[in-house]
Scaffold this active site. Structure first.
Site, PDB file in Angstrom:
ATOM      1  N   LYS A  18      -1.425   4.863   2.059  1.00 33.61           N
ATOM      2  CA  LYS A  18      -2.717   4.172   2.053  1.00 33.61           C
ATOM      3  C   LYS A  18      -2.909   3.504   0.705  1.00 33.61           C
ATOM      4  CE  LYS A  18      -4.990   7.121  -0.895  1.00 33.61           C
ATOM      5  NZ  LYS A  18      -5.459   6.753  -2.243  1.00 33.61           N
ATOM      6  N   ASP A 143      -8.493  13.406   1.021  1.00 26.58           N
ATOM      7  CA  ASP A 143      -8.083  12.201   1.758  1.00 26.58           C
ATOM      8  C   ASP A 143      -7.512  12.501   3.144  1.00 26.58           C
ATOM      9  OD1 ASP A 143      -8.818  10.756  -0.447  1.00 26.58           O
ATOM     10  OD2 ASP A 143      -6.782  10.319  -1.122  1.00 26.58           O
TER      11      ASP A 143
END
Length: 295
Positions: A18, A143
């Site tokens: 990401k 996350d």
């Protein structure tokens, strides 16, 4: 023993990286956590997990990560947390094909944990919801829920408030300077910007993107500063997370690859496209479709 179609079947699952397209620090909570606004987007590049579910009740992982005991491995932690949550007696052998750097700010460990949760929920036929998997994942890392849900997301608060977002799927050149950065050191730094005003997502998407951690990281780590200065000659570029990875954005693959070709062979870098639906979500849908089970 009941028939279980996914036991002993070898399956392959992506564990994508990401990027934080922007990251703003708006303040601190009473207990010292930083309040953020950040935009997560996946890219079509990452690790891969080969997973074979079995009846053993044990979770085994290969290869072993040097210097990381099994009990500290996020993949093992995710699998055993899922077993405990669902009172599940199945086991699995998981093979990690590692591509992403550890500690680069691109979510390698969190992504591995999320892929493990999503894949084993399917293979063990637990039928847990994304909310349940995200709840398990949050205990493993801040996350992990973003990777579990599998959609680009605007995160607020201490990162726990997620809303789907649809930023442009640009091409990125991601470069990893050869340094390890301790996130805690950056967030503890006295000169860190902590008072950026909160704005709504539409305003942020139409403003130049900034990472509030970047100034401190560049000051403390000359390698990051040098790499960012080089990238900024060619395209808008910034830090992701607290680094050490930095990225430049381009409108085409060929533009990104042209700049990649100018980098030294000694520099770790890759070109990838932004993806608002995670490759993990797409793989899950393919397996579900092939087995004719509802998504």
């Amino acid at each position: 023993m009941e028939h279980h179609p996914m036991i002993e079947t070898s399956t392959r699952w992506p564990s994508p990286a990401k990027l934080n397209l922007f990251l703003y620090i708006n303040g601190r909570t009473e207990n010292g956590y930083h309040e953020l606004q950040t935009l997560f987007q996946f890219v079509d590049h990452g690790d891969e997990l080969t997973i074979q579910a079995n009846h053993s009740g044990d979770v085994t992982i290969s290869p072993e990560i040097e210097g990381v005991p099994l009990q500290d491995n996020l993949i093992w932690k995710a699998a055993t947390a899922l077993q405990n949550y669902a009172h599940c007696s199945f086991g699995a052998h998981i093979e990690l094909h590692k591509v992403l750097p550890m500690g680069g700010g691109i979510g390698g460990g969190s992504s591995n944990a999320a892929t493990t949760l999503v894949a084993l929920n399917y293979l063990w036929q637990l039928n847990l919801t994304d909310d349940e998997l995200a709840e398990i994942g949050l205990k493993l890392g801040a996350d992990v829920p973003v990777f579990v849900r599998g959609f680009s997301a605007f995160a607020e608060g201490v990162g726990e408030k997620l809303s789907p977002a649809n930023p442009e799927e640009k091409w990125y050149l991601v470069v990893r300077p050869n340094v390890s950065i301790a996130t805690a050191d950056i967030f503890r730094h006295p000169d860190l910007t902590r008072n950026t005003p909160k704005r709504d997502l539409e305003t942020l998407l139409n403003a130049p993107s900034v990472n509030d951690c970047e100034k401190i990281v560049r000051m403390l780590y000359p390698e990051v500063d040098k790499q960012l200065s080089w990238l900024l000659q060619y395209a808008p570029s910034r830090l992701t997370g607290t680094g050490s990875c930095v990225f430049a954005e381009f409108s085409s693959k060929s533009e990104a690859e042209t700049i990649l070709a100018q980098l030294s062979d000694k520099v770790s870098a890759f070109v990838a496209q932004g993806r608002n639906i995670s490759p993990l979500k797409e793989t899950l849908a393919e397996y579900q479709s092939a087995s004719h089970r509802p998504i």
